[in-house]
Design a protein around this motif. Structure first.
Motif, short mmCIF file in Angstrom:
data_model
loop_
_atom_site.label_atom_id
_atom_site.label_comp_id
_atom_site.label_asym_id
_atom_site.label_seq_id
_atom_site.Cartn_x
_atom_site.Cartn_y
_atom_site.Cartn_z
N SER A 45 -17.33 -30.19 11.60
CA SER A 45 -16.32 -29.43 12.43
C SER A 45 -15.19 -30.50 12.85
O SER A 45 -15.38 -31.45 13.03
CB SER A 45 -17.01 -28.76 13.56
N GLY A 46 -14.22 -29.80 12.82
CA GLY A 46 -13.02 -30.31 13.52
C GLY A 46 -12.40 -29.76 14.69
O GLY A 46 -11.49 -30.12 15.47
N ALA A 47 -13.29 -28.78 15.07
CA ALA A 47 -12.88 -28.04 16.43
C ALA A 47 -13.99 -27.93 17.48
O ALA A 47 -13.50 -27.61 18.44
CB ALA A 47 -12.46 -26.68 16.07
N ASP A 48 -15.34 -28.24 17.16
CA ASP A 48 -16.42 -28.20 18.26
C ASP A 48 -16.02 -29.14 19.26
O ASP A 48 -15.60 -30.31 19.10
CB ASP A 48 -17.39 -28.55 17.54
N PRO A 49 -16.15 -28.62 20.65
CA PRO A 49 -15.49 -29.42 21.85
C PRO A 49 -16.54 -30.50 21.99
O PRO A 49 -16.37 -31.39 22.92
CB PRO A 49 -15.44 -28.53 22.85
N ARG A 50 -17.66 -30.61 21.58
CA ARG A 50 -19.00 -31.50 21.62
C ARG A 50 -18.83 -32.56 20.79
O ARG A 50 -18.85 -32.32 19.47
CB ARG A 50 -20.35 -30.61 21.53
N ASP A 51 -18.71 -33.51 21.11
CA ASP A 51 -18.53 -34.85 20.32
C ASP A 51 -19.88 -34.87 19.34
O ASP A 51 -19.27 -35.49 18.24
CB ASP A 51 -18.42 -36.06 20.99
N GLU A 108 -10.65 -14.98 1.29
CA GLU A 108 -10.69 -13.64 0.28
C GLU A 108 -12.20 -13.23 0.37
O GLU A 108 -12.63 -12.42 -0.42
CB GLU A 108 -10.21 -13.75 -1.03
N CYS A 109 -13.03 -13.94 1.14
CA CYS A 109 -14.45 -13.55 1.10
C CYS A 109 -14.67 -12.09 1.60
O CYS A 109 -13.97 -11.64 2.29
CB CYS A 109 -15.18 -14.43 1.98
N PRO A 110 -15.88 -11.59 1.17
CA PRO A 110 -15.83 -10.18 1.38
C PRO A 110 -16.50 -9.92 2.99
O PRO A 110 -16.67 -8.90 3.32
CB PRO A 110 -17.07 -9.71 0.41
N VAL A 111 -16.90 -11.20 3.51
CA VAL A 111 -17.22 -11.07 5.07
C VAL A 111 -16.28 -11.95 5.68
O VAL A 111 -15.71 -12.95 5.20
CB VAL A 111 -18.65 -11.61 5.30
N GLU A 112 -16.00 -11.88 7.01
CA GLU A 112 -15.18 -12.89 7.65
C GLU A 112 -16.09 -13.93 8.16
O GLU A 112 -17.17 -13.80 8.63
CB GLU A 112 -14.74 -11.98 9.00
N LEU A 113 -15.48 -15.05 7.64
CA LEU A 113 -16.14 -16.45 8.09
C LEU A 113 -16.06 -16.72 9.61
O LEU A 113 -15.19 -16.67 10.08
CB LEU A 113 -15.75 -17.65 7.37
N SER A 114 -17.33 -17.00 10.19
CA SER A 114 -17.45 -17.58 11.52
C SER A 114 -18.46 -18.23 11.60
O SER A 114 -19.81 -18.05 11.14
CB SER A 114 -17.54 -16.06 12.39
N THR A 115 -18.25 -19.39 12.51
CA THR A 115 -19.24 -20.15 12.84
C THR A 115 -19.24 -20.78 14.30
O THR A 115 -18.04 -21.29 14.67
CB THR A 115 -19.45 -21.55 11.82
N MET A 116 -20.10 -20.49 15.05
CA MET A 116 -20.15 -20.91 16.48
C MET A 116 -18.95 -20.24 17.23
O MET A 116 -18.46 -20.70 18.00
CB MET A 116 -20.12 -22.26 16.73
N GLY A 117 -18.79 -18.86 16.80
CA GLY A 117 -17.83 -18.34 17.20
C GLY A 117 -16.31 -18.72 16.67
O GLY A 117 -15.16 -18.00 17.41
N PRO A 156 -9.37 -19.84 10.31
CA PRO A 156 -8.23 -20.67 10.79
C PRO A 156 -8.44 -21.61 12.04
O PRO A 156 -7.73 -22.58 12.01
CB PRO A 156 -7.18 -19.43 11.29
N GLU A 157 -9.53 -21.34 12.63
CA GLU A 157 -9.82 -22.04 13.87
C GLU A 157 -10.70 -23.44 13.50
O GLU A 157 -10.50 -24.47 14.25
CB GLU A 157 -10.65 -21.42 14.75
N ASP A 158 -11.22 -23.26 12.54
CA ASP A 158 -12.22 -24.70 12.03
C ASP A 158 -12.41 -24.60 10.64
O ASP A 158 -13.69 -24.48 9.99
CB ASP A 158 -13.57 -24.55 12.72
N PRO A 159 -11.35 -24.82 9.75
CA PRO A 159 -11.40 -24.59 8.54
C PRO A 159 -12.49 -25.72 7.84
O PRO A 159 -13.04 -25.38 6.91
CB PRO A 159 -9.94 -24.83 7.70
N GLU A 160 -12.37 -26.90 8.18
CA GLU A 160 -13.37 -27.77 7.46
C GLU A 160 -14.95 -27.34 7.71
O GLU A 160 -15.51 -27.89 6.68
CB GLU A 160 -13.16 -29.36 8.43
N ALA A 161 -15.13 -26.59 8.59
CA ALA A 161 -16.51 -26.31 8.56
C ALA A 161 -16.81 -25.69 7.43
O ALA A 161 -17.91 -25.47 6.58
CB ALA A 161 -16.81 -25.23 9.89
#
Length: 378
Positions: free
Chosen positions: A263-269, A342-351, A355-360
């Motif tokens: 993750s490049g966006a998780d607030p927890r180190d 273009e995935c058939p499902v919207e990608l989401s991890t930990m909310g 666009p918010e955390d592409p590296e995940a």
């Protein structure tokens, strides 16, 4: 333990494989609300209709926790479903809970596949991607399909082995249902206490063998169901099972591929760069070597400089795991990100979405790219 409520169904909402959304007006409020969004599994409780009185487990709502925001339907007490028809199957999952379910195991004596699995002991170099989070599943498959198309090969036949570290019912996963509907998943195999897959198996080992022998998968993804559990401690998280899955793949003669939780966006180190979950699972629990896939920037990636610090941190953390693992660098960049979009499902991890955390998602897709390169079938 359980916070109970009763209420009346006022609306029937979305449906997907094995699950049904409801709106329920409560007889007694939970928190500040007198109406909740609820989820029913018709195979367990029958088919709730508008006007039905339902019994709900609202413990998560009372504590402000997750479960996807749902109260869970425990029973439709005034209109119980009929008994299931007689048939084979004596595996009991969610054992000794009020909603324990009896299913037909692919590996049990009554199964038509028992003969295929009774002496099975070898995955014959089958590539198996192991991931911590359920949210990695669509990204891994997207990466594998993109790599196959780039190489001029048919898409891989993918099986998902769902462990019991998160949700127990496979029906909870809209992701798995949508991937199956899009033809991206051939089958889901639920193992351990998890249930509701296309095939049921007793252990990760027998689930892997079923994916190989029965599903005839070209590639397998092992991950827990939605809703992982973590306590902010070194060992108290359900993703420890990822290390155990690496061992299972190796002992059965498969090709374990470790997908890093990044993750490049998780607030927890502790979850920035490579999550401590991956560092513990692959560094302390996995005793067998795996291909550890490290995402790196493409030479012509326009965001190469912006991604640099994070990717350097990921590479340094991954190097601490090698050996025993084998580091494999996979180039990721704008083209793979377009594939993920273009995935058939919207990608989401930990909310957080793509666009918010592409590296995940790029890290998971990189594992799929590498696993496809190991495929021995045309």
């Amino acid at each position: 333990m359980i916070s109970w409520r009763a209420g009346a169904v006022v609306q029937v909402g979305r449906r997907w494989s094995g699950a049904l959304e409801l709106r329920v007006a409560l007889e007694r409020p939970v928190g500040d609300g007198d109406e909740v969004r609820a989820l029913a599994y018709p195979a367990l409780v029958g088919e709730p209709l508008v006007g039905d009185r339902v019994l709900l487990n609202v413990a998560a709502q009372a504590r402000g926790l997750g479960t996807g925001g749902y109260a869970l339907v425990v029973a439709v007490p005034d209109r119980l479903p009929p008994d299931p028809p007689p048939g084979p199957g004596h595996l009991v999952k969610a054992r000794y809970t009020p909603l324990q379910a009896m299913v037909l195991g692919v590996d049990e004596q009554e199964s038509e596949h028992h003969g295929q699995l009774a002496g099975a002991d070898d995955l014959a170099d089958l590539p198996v991607v192991v991931a911590d989070l359920h949210s990695a599943l669509p990204a891994v498959v997207a990466g594998a399909r993109w790599a196959a198309a780039t190489a001029g090969r048919r898409p891989p036949r993918v099986a998902y082995v769902m462990t019991d570290g998160g949700a127990l019912p496979a029906w909870f996963s809209r992701t798995a249902a949508a991937l199956r509907g899009a033809g991206w998943l051939e089958a889901t195999v639920t193992v351990g206490q998890a249930f509701g897959g296309d095939l049921e198996a007793v252990t990760v080992h027998s689930g892997l063998l079923a994916a190989h022998r029965v599903v005839r998968a070209d590639l397998v993804v092992v991950a827990q169901g939605p809703g992982n559990l973590g306590t902010g401690t070194r060992w108290g998280f359900s993703g420890v099972g990822a290390g155990e899955a690496i061992n299972a793949v190796a002992v059965l003669g498969g090709r374990p591929v470790a997908s890093l939780r990044v993750s490049g966006a998780d607030p927890r180190d502790r979850h920035r760069g490579v999550s401590h979950h991956s560092l513990t699972a692959y560094g302390r629990v996995a005793l067998a070597p795996a291909d550890l896939v490290v995402p790196v920037a493409e030479a012509d990636d326009p965001e190469r400089e912006a991604r640099g610090a994070l990717l350097r941190r990921v590479a340094e953390q991954a190097d601490d795991l090698c050996p025993p693992h084998r580091r494999v660098d996979v180039a990721t960049g704008a083209q793979l990100r377009e594939v993920l979009a273009e995935c058939p499902v919207e990608l989401s991890t930990m909310g957080r979405r793509l666009p918010e955390d592409p590296e995940a998602f790029l890290a998971a897709a990189a594992a799929g790219v590498h696993a496809e390169s190991l495929r021995t079938t045309a």
